[in-house]
Motif scaffolding. Structure first.
Motif, mmCIF file in Angstrom:
data_model
loop_
_atom_site.group_PDB
_atom_site.id
_atom_site.type_symbol
_atom_site.label_atom_id
_atom_site.label_comp_id
_atom_site.label_asym_id
_atom_site.label_seq_id
_atom_site.Cartn_x
_atom_site.Cartn_y
_atom_site.Cartn_z
ATOM 1 N N GLU A 176 4.920 11.268 -23.273
ATOM 2 C CA GLU A 176 4.084 10.337 -24.050
ATOM 3 C C GLU A 176 2.783 10.039 -23.301
ATOM 4 O OE1 GLU A 176 7.267 10.129 -23.737
ATOM 5 O OE2 GLU A 176 8.210 9.581 -25.630
ATOM 6 N N ALA A 177 2.912 9.861 -22.003
ATOM 7 C CA ALA A 177 1.719 9.580 -21.211
ATOM 8 C C ALA A 177 0.710 10.720 -21.349
ATOM 9 C CB ALA A 177 2.091 9.385 -19.745
ATOM 10 N N LEU A 178 1.244 11.943 -21.238
ATOM 11 C CA LEU A 178 0.376 13.111 -21.347
ATOM 12 C C LEU A 178 -0.322 13.149 -22.701
ATOM 13 C CD1 LEU A 178 -0.324 15.333 -19.429
ATOM 14 C CD2 LEU A 178 1.486 16.742 -20.407
ATOM 15 N N HIS A 179 0.464 12.842 -23.754
ATOM 16 C CA HIS A 179 -0.146 12.801 -25.091
ATOM 17 C C HIS A 179 -1.293 11.814 -25.147
ATOM 18 C CE1 HIS A 179 3.670 14.498 -27.176
ATOM 19 N NE2 HIS A 179 2.859 15.443 -26.724
ATOM 20 N N ALA A 180 -1.022 10.636 -24.612
ATOM 21 C CA ALA A 180 -2.060 9.589 -24.661
ATOM 22 C C ALA A 180 -3.322 10.041 -23.932
ATOM 23 C CB ALA A 180 -1.526 8.302 -24.047
ATOM 24 N N TYR A 181 -3.143 10.617 -22.720
ATOM 25 C CA TYR A 181 -4.316 11.053 -21.958
ATOM 26 C C TYR A 181 -5.084 12.133 -22.708
ATOM 27 C CZ TYR A 181 -2.136 8.705 -17.965
ATOM 28 O OH TYR A 181 -1.577 7.795 -17.131
ATOM 29 N N LEU A 182 -4.315 13.084 -23.276
ATOM 30 C CA LEU A 182 -4.990 14.183 -23.971
ATOM 31 C C LEU A 182 -5.735 13.665 -25.197
ATOM 32 C CD1 LEU A 182 -2.343 17.016 -23.568
ATOM 33 C CD2 LEU A 182 -4.568 16.799 -22.433
ATOM 34 N N ASN A 183 -5.099 12.703 -25.903
ATOM 35 C CA ASN A 183 -5.797 12.101 -27.046
ATOM 36 C C ASN A 183 -7.094 11.431 -26.600
ATOM 37 O OD1 ASN A 183 -4.097 12.892 -29.052
ATOM 38 N ND2 ASN A 183 -2.781 11.063 -28.899
ATOM 39 N N ALA A 184 -7.012 10.753 -25.480
ATOM 40 C CA ALA A 184 -8.217 10.099 -24.962
ATOM 41 C C ALA A 184 -9.301 11.137 -24.703
ATOM 42 C CB ALA A 184 -7.900 9.351 -23.676
ATOM 43 N N LEU A 185 -8.888 12.283 -24.171
ATOM 44 C CA LEU A 185 -9.876 13.338 -23.897
ATOM 45 C C LEU A 185 -10.432 13.931 -25.172
ATOM 46 C CD1 LEU A 185 -8.371 15.139 -20.806
ATOM 47 C CD2 LEU A 185 -10.506 13.856 -20.942
ATOM 48 N N LEU A 186 -9.611 13.909 -26.242
ATOM 49 C CA LEU A 186 -10.123 14.402 -27.522
ATOM 50 C C LEU A 186 -11.173 13.430 -28.061
ATOM 51 C CD1 LEU A 186 -6.866 15.719 -29.199
ATOM 52 C CD2 LEU A 186 -8.807 17.047 -28.372
ATOM 53 N N VAL A 187 -10.906 12.136 -27.862
ATOM 54 C CA VAL A 187 -11.877 11.135 -28.333
ATOM 55 C C VAL A 187 -13.149 11.223 -27.494
ATOM 56 C CG1 VAL A 187 -12.308 8.666 -28.563
ATOM 57 C CG2 VAL A 187 -10.085 9.586 -29.177
ATOM 58 N N GLU A 188 -12.970 11.383 -26.208
ATOM 59 C CA GLU A 188 -14.130 11.374 -25.322
ATOM 60 C C GLU A 188 -13.954 12.482 -24.279
ATOM 61 O OE1 GLU A 188 -15.092 7.388 -23.755
ATOM 62 O OE2 GLU A 188 -15.653 8.464 -21.944
ATOM 63 N N PRO A 189 -14.458 13.671 -24.585
ATOM 64 C CA PRO A 189 -14.171 14.843 -23.744
ATOM 65 C C PRO A 189 -14.593 14.679 -22.285
ATOM 66 C CG PRO A 189 -15.219 15.493 -25.786
ATOM 67 C CD PRO A 189 -15.283 14.016 -25.737
ATOM 68 N N SER A 190 -15.537 13.801 -22.025
ATOM 69 C CA SER A 190 -15.994 13.702 -20.637
ATOM 70 C C SER A 190 -15.377 12.503 -19.918
ATOM 71 C CB SER A 190 -17.509 13.611 -20.599
ATOM 72 O OG SER A 190 -17.917 12.487 -21.335
ATOM 73 N N ASN A 191 -14.241 12.031 -20.416
ATOM 74 C CA ASN A 191 -13.598 10.894 -19.767
ATOM 75 C C ASN A 191 -12.957 11.321 -18.450
ATOM 76 O OD1 ASN A 191 -11.545 8.957 -19.016
ATOM 77 N ND2 ASN A 191 -11.973 7.983 -20.994
ATOM 78 N N VAL A 192 -13.595 10.934 -17.380
ATOM 79 C CA VAL A 192 -13.198 11.419 -16.056
ATOM 80 C C VAL A 192 -11.813 10.902 -15.658
ATOM 81 C CG1 VAL A 192 -13.781 11.346 -13.609
ATOM 82 C CG2 VAL A 192 -15.578 11.658 -15.319
ATOM 83 N N THR A 193 -11.575 9.632 -15.897
ATOM 84 C CA THR A 193 -10.308 9.034 -15.464
ATOM 85 C C THR A 193 -9.120 9.769 -16.075
ATOM 86 O OG1 THR A 193 -11.566 7.064 -16.000
ATOM 87 C CG2 THR A 193 -9.441 6.750 -14.943
ATOM 88 N N CYS A 194 -9.196 10.087 -17.373
ATOM 89 C CA CYS A 194 -8.077 10.754 -18.019
ATOM 90 C C CYS A 194 -7.932 12.187 -17.511
ATOM 91 C CB CYS A 194 -8.257 10.739 -19.532
ATOM 92 S SG CYS A 194 -7.984 9.097 -20.189
ATOM 93 N N LYS A 195 -9.055 12.826 -17.252
ATOM 94 C CA LYS A 195 -8.996 14.179 -16.685
ATOM 95 C C LYS A 195 -8.196 14.150 -15.384
ATOM 96 C CE LYS A 195 -12.609 17.060 -18.281
ATOM 97 N NZ LYS A 195 -13.678 16.846 -19.044
ATOM 98 N N ILE A 196 -8.483 13.169 -14.567
ATOM 99 C CA ILE A 196 -7.814 13.072 -13.271
ATOM 100 C C ILE A 196 -6.330 12.788 -13.462
ATOM 101 C CG2 ILE A 196 -7.705 11.773 -11.112
ATOM 102 C CD1 ILE A 196 -10.733 11.190 -11.598
ATOM 103 N N LEU A 197 -6.026 11.879 -14.404
ATOM 104 C CA LEU A 197 -4.623 11.526 -14.607
ATOM 105 C C LEU A 197 -3.823 12.712 -15.125
ATOM 106 C CD1 LEU A 197 -5.158 7.936 -15.951
ATOM 107 C CD2 LEU A 197 -3.942 8.582 -13.859
ATOM 108 N N VAL A 198 -4.415 13.485 -16.043
ATOM 109 C CA VAL A 198 -3.732 14.692 -16.533
ATOM 110 C C VAL A 198 -3.564 15.659 -15.370
ATOM 111 C CG1 VAL A 198 -3.859 16.639 -18.121
ATOM 112 C CG2 VAL A 198 -4.679 14.405 -18.852
#
Lengths: 697, 331
Positions: A603-625
């Motif tokens: 679920e966490a991975l889904h959430a992070y990936l969704n965040a990246l879909l909303v904002e492709p340059s979101n650095v924090t989510c990139k790092i968390l993934v």
């Protein structure tokens, strides 16, 4: 007033007086007038041209007026009882509108009375003009007003526009146009306003040019007269039609009508109308309406690059920078006007706000610097400043470290160069502060942040925030808190939202979680109060404009609980936040952290990936993934490595990215690389602000 | 031409307002003993007497003026609080200097509580007279018929708030000047000034224009029409020295400033000196808006600049209210 030289030429050229088919030279009459013998002059006219008393006086008056002897003209006119003449001309009550039978009779009657009316009205009008020239403005206005009153009494049905006598119409039009001018000159502004409205709202059968002149003058009066006109009276209002309720609205309406008349070919182009409209609309920040007006102007009126530039300003002022930049690209094309400084500056500024356009902006800014010579030299500092900003932005999307540090140092060089020209420009001081902060030269950043607060007298919130963030990056949290408290003292409650959130983050950084929760509680109370005082029914745009952003509050609180691992509370806060903003990368990020905390890795991975879909340059989510993949064993390491490198490209000072990259290297067996990364991470740890510096800009 | 306007100002004053004005006059002369003796209408003299204004102005411009114990600021404050409209005009007349000196000195960390008290009094007055409401403009749309025009296409939707512009947001009471509210408080005071501007003497407006130049901190001479190549170095140096005082000019402050300048350029009373001062202020503000790359300000100041040039041309236009000068006058 007419140029007196011209008038002099005209005066001498009066040669003949004509009436009833006879003509006579003026010399004899003039000689008598010069001797002061009005009566003799009058009687010689009556004999020579077989006139009655009033006709002779009217002719004499006009002669005197044309000769420039306005005092003489007044003496002549004073001899006629004009009011009595008007009385005689008024239709009696029995005289109803003519029936079809008596048509031929009434036709002649109308023309006779029109002729007589024309004579009388012209006499009164000239009396008004004479008084005006003598500076007796109130008297002049009263005379002029009596012309209009008389017209209304004589022609109760309005002037019949089919058969109207030309000379009569001319006098009426002139009186309509003159009256508001006289009241204005006399300083009777409320009378002037009524006169203008009377001119424009009653039927005077004015021609297009005359009407347009009055409309324009009234618009200018409303815009710049400084006198509150109040809305037009109820009598003039038609059901369902737009009624302007203050000066600006009425002026804008009139100017727009003038623009339309021009488009319909009824009047000539008047550049002042467009300028007044431009002033009025930009004053109301309604430049999108102005843009529409500019777009409607026929080709050939403006040079096309002038129009593009004006449109670009309009669109940029309402935040439509893409459209503005496209227009500027056209006007800056080498076949148009590639060296226009205003266009270059605006284009460079727009580009400086977007890292993907920054390189283009660098080009514009360099052209500014190349072209500022002679009188435009004062813009050199601005050019350098924008160049610095563009370079700094460009550095953020650089693919190589070398290139980045080169751009960064150039950016600083430009900004430092700009300060030589613009030493008292606080904006530039702020830019320097942010630039140094982002490059983690915290001592310099601090110096500029303080200088900025001094230079603006603390009037700009962003100065306080920058100083607090720099202090937090130096891990001086208590001092940063002192700064936020000082900032809170200098703000009113509706503007305290961002500062309070910053304060909460400072508390969290010091592990004072209870205090942080207290701060958030206060923020929520502010949100409640805001809702109450501005009413519950608000449009989406208003919610976005809210000073205290409710979404940010819930989201911040969610983050706080998440750092305390109170997952239940996180969920509640996120639910509240989601009601306000459905798709938000930041929120999905917090949600991911929550799932991860609960051990729900998928679920966490889904959430992070969704965040990246909303904002492709979101650095924090990139790092968390990346971090999640790094934990998945050898198979995940290449993915993790590429994600983390990507994150570092976007944000080279991100400590977590360096740390996890170190982990990846270590697990892959590249111990030396890992050590480098860990070292970078530990160095950066000591210079992380509680919010990113770019959040202030 | 101002005769009739001033006559109107002389005429009505009740006995109580005369005595209030006399009291105000006396207390002013205790602060500045050298002001000329009062006339029959002290409120009128206070507003229009150039000797009094120049002495008050000079006092307000002193390097240490505007502190909490500044007697003249106290006088301005007390005079405004008399609620006598004529005396309030006198205080408003000096707003350009109060606001001008105040904004220029804010960064010097000097005590300015005296100036602030005056500004807050004006702010509170405007807040009360507006009942805290915002000033809005409903920008017309010609597809709706109006009092001045007809429209063939009847309006389908009644989306009247489509282009609602807020010129001045709603006002909340302020007891002190918090620094982030400073531009707002000054701009509301200037809005009050604008609403009384037709009663203001030209000298007050000229002072305002001069402070605009100082606030802009830019020399706008290059945007004037005339030749400027042969100015001496001294002049330039002098100008440079005069350009100290640049202050942040957020849009909320610029809005009333530009409205006032518009009036100074194109108002009903023609005054050559005022026109020159306002043109010069416009040029400086245009240069400043280029430095700030502020599109709204570039549009507004640019149009003022072009309008001031058009105004010079327009003076030579033909007068359509003049009758045709024929060689033959016929009946």
């Amino acid at each position: 007033m007419v140029d007196s030289g011209d008038q002099e030429g005209e005066h001498t050229s009066v040669r003949e007086l004509c009436a009833n088919g006879a003509c006579m030279k003026t010399t004899e009459v003039e000689a008598k007038l010069d001797e002061g013998n009005i009566q003799e002059a009058e009687s010689s006219l009556r004999e020579g041209l077989s006139l009655n008393f009033e006709e002779a006086r009217a002719l004499l008056g006009r002669l005197e007026y044309q000769r420039g002897n306005v005092e003489g003209a007044l003496r002549v006119f004073d001899g006629i009882d004009l009011q009595a003449a008007i009385q005689r001309l008024q239709p009696s009550v029995s005289e109803k509108p003519p029936s079809k039978k008596g048509r031929s009779r009434s036709d002649t009657q109308i023309s006779v009375s029109q002729h007589a009316a024309s004579l009388v009205l012209e006499a009164i009008y000239l009396k008004a003009k004479s008084l005006q020239k003598l500076g007796r403005l109130t008297d002049a206005a009263n005379e002029c007003k009596s012309v209009l009153d008389a017209v209304e009494r004589i022609f109760q049905q309005g002037i019949p526009d089919v058969q109207v006598d030309n000379r009569l119409q001319e006098t009426v039009s002139q009186a309509v146009e003159l009256l508001p001018e006289l009241w204005t000159q006399a300083g009777c502004y409320q009378d002037a306003i009524s006169a203008y409205r009377r001119a424009l709202l009653s039927q005077w059968n004015l021609d297009n040019d005359c009407c347009a002149r009055i409309q324009k003058r009234f618009a200018v009066f409303l815009l710049h007269g400084g006198v509150d006109a109040g809305p037009p009276s109820l009598a003039s209002q038609v059901d369902g039609s737009y009624v302007p309720k203050n000066n600006l609205e009425e002026a804008i309406l009139l100017l727009m009508i003038l623009m339309r008349k021009y488009h319909l070919g009824k009047i000539k182009w008047d550049p002042a109308v467009m300028e007044h409209l431009m002033f009025a609309l930009s004053l109301c920040s309604q430049t999108s309406v102005l843009a529409k007006q500019l777009e409607e102007v026929m080709p050939g009126v403006f040079l096309r690059f002038d129009r593009w530039n004006a449109l670009a300003l309009c669109y940029s002022a309402v935040g439509q920078d893409d459209t503005a930049l496209n227009l500027l690209r056209k006007s800056l094309h080498k076949h148009e006007r590639p060296d226009d400084l205003m266009a270059l500056l605006l284009a460079a500024k727009i580009c400086s706000e977007d890292c993907h356009l920054a390189a283009e902006g660098v080009g514009y800014a360099q052209r500014v610097i190349r072209n500022v010579q002679g009188k435009d030299e004062h813009l050199k500092g601005v050019g350098l400043r924008i160049l610095g900003l563009c370079l700094g932005k460009q550095a953020k999307v650089c693919s190589s470290d070398y290139e980045r540090s080169r751009l960064q140092s150039e950016a600083l060089k430009c900004l430092d160069g700009a300060i030589v020209f613009e030493h008292n420009n606080p904006d530039l001081i702020f830019d320097l502060g942010v630039q140094y902060a982002e490059q983690r030269n915290l001592t310099a950043a601090m110096r500029y942040a303080k200088q900025f607060i001094d230079a603006t007298g603390g009037s700009l919130l962003k100065g306080w925030r920058l100083l607090a963030l720099v202090l937090s990056a130096q891990q001086r949290f208590a001092e940063a808190e002192v700064v936020t408290d000082a900032a809170l003292d200098e703000t009113t409650k509706w503007e305290q939202g961002p500062i309070l959130r910053l304060k909460a983050k400072l508390k969290i950084a010091q592990s004072l979680h209870t205090d942080a929760i207290e701060t958030f509680r206060y923020l929520l109370a502010l949100v409640q109060a805001q809702r109450k005082s501005f009413g519950p029914l608000r449009s989406l745009s208003q919610i976005e404009d809210d000073k205290v952003n409710e979404f940010e509050v819930w989201h911040g609180l969610a983050n706080l609980y998440s750092s305390l691992s109170h997952w239940k509370d996180v969920e509640i806060c996120l639910g509240k936040a989601r009601e306000l903003k459905k798709y938000s990368a930041e929120m999905l990020h917090t949600e991911g952290v929550m799932y991860e905390g609960r051990g729900q890795i998928q679920e966490a991975l889904h959430a992070y990936l969704n965040a990246l879909l909303v904002e492709p340059s979101n650095v924090t989510c990139k790092i968390l993934v990346g971090a999640l993949f790094a934990k998945m064993g050898p198979k995940g390491l290449p993915v993790a490595r590429s994600l983390l490198s990507d994150a570092l490209r976007l944000e080279p000072t991100n400590r977590k990215a360096w740390y996890y990259l170190g982990v990846v290297h270590r697990d892959d067996g590249r111990v030396a690389d890992a050590a480098d990364c860990f070292q970078a991470a530990s160095m950066l740890e000591e210079s992380d602000p509680v919010e990113s510096f770019s959040s202030i800009v | 031409m101002s005769n009739s306007a001033s006559a109107a100002a002389v005429a009505p004053s009740t006995s109580s307002s005369v005595s209030k004005a006399q009291t105000a006059y006396q207390s002013l002369s205790s602060i500045i003993p050298s002001i000329p003796a009062p006339s029959q209408n002290p409120a009128f003299s206070l507003l229009h007497d150039s000797e009094i204004s120049s002495q008050v102005s000079a006092y307000l411009r002193q390097p240490d003026s505007g502190a909490g114990d500044d007697n003249l600021c106290r006088w301005l404050y007390d005079t405004f609080q008399t609620t006598d409209p004529d005396l309030q005009l006198v205080v408003i007349r000096f707003l350009p200097i109060v606001a001008g000196v105040y904004l220029c000195r804010v960064t010097l960390r000097k005590p300015l509580a005296g100036f602030e008290a005056v500004l807050l009094a004006l702010y509170a007055h405007e807040t009360a007279s507006r009942a805290g409401n915002s000033l809005t403009v409903n920008v017309p749309d010609l597809s709706h018929p109006s009092v001045y025009h007809e429209s063939k296409a009847p309006a389908k939707n009644n989306a009247t708030d489509l282009n609602l512009a807020v010129i001045s947001p709603s006002l909340e009471p302020h007891g002190t000047v918090r620094s982030t509210r400073r531009p707002r408080i000054v701009s509301v005071a200037l809005e009050l000034y604008y609403s009384k501007i037709w009663q203001m003497p030209a000298a007050s407006k000229i002072e305002f224009c001069e402070f605009c130049e100082a606030w802009a901190g830019q020399d706008g001479e290059i945007y004037s029409e005339g030749e400027n190549g042969d100015r001496t170095k001294e002049e330039k140096e002098k100008e440079k020295a005069g350009k100290e005082g640049r202050v942040p000019l957020p849009w909320e402050l610029l809005q009333p400033v530009l409205r006032i300048l518009g009036h100074c350029l194109m108002g009903t009373k023609k005054n050559e000196e005022l026109f020159e001062a306002a043109s010069s202020a416009c040029r400086s503000l245009y240069a400043r808006s280029l430095h700030d790359i502020n599109p709204n300000a570039i549009l507004a100041t640019g149009s003022l600049l072009r309008l001031s040039k058009l105004a010079v041309i327009a003076e030579k236009e033909i007068d359509h209210t003049e009758i045709a000068m024929n060689t033959v006058i016929s009946l």
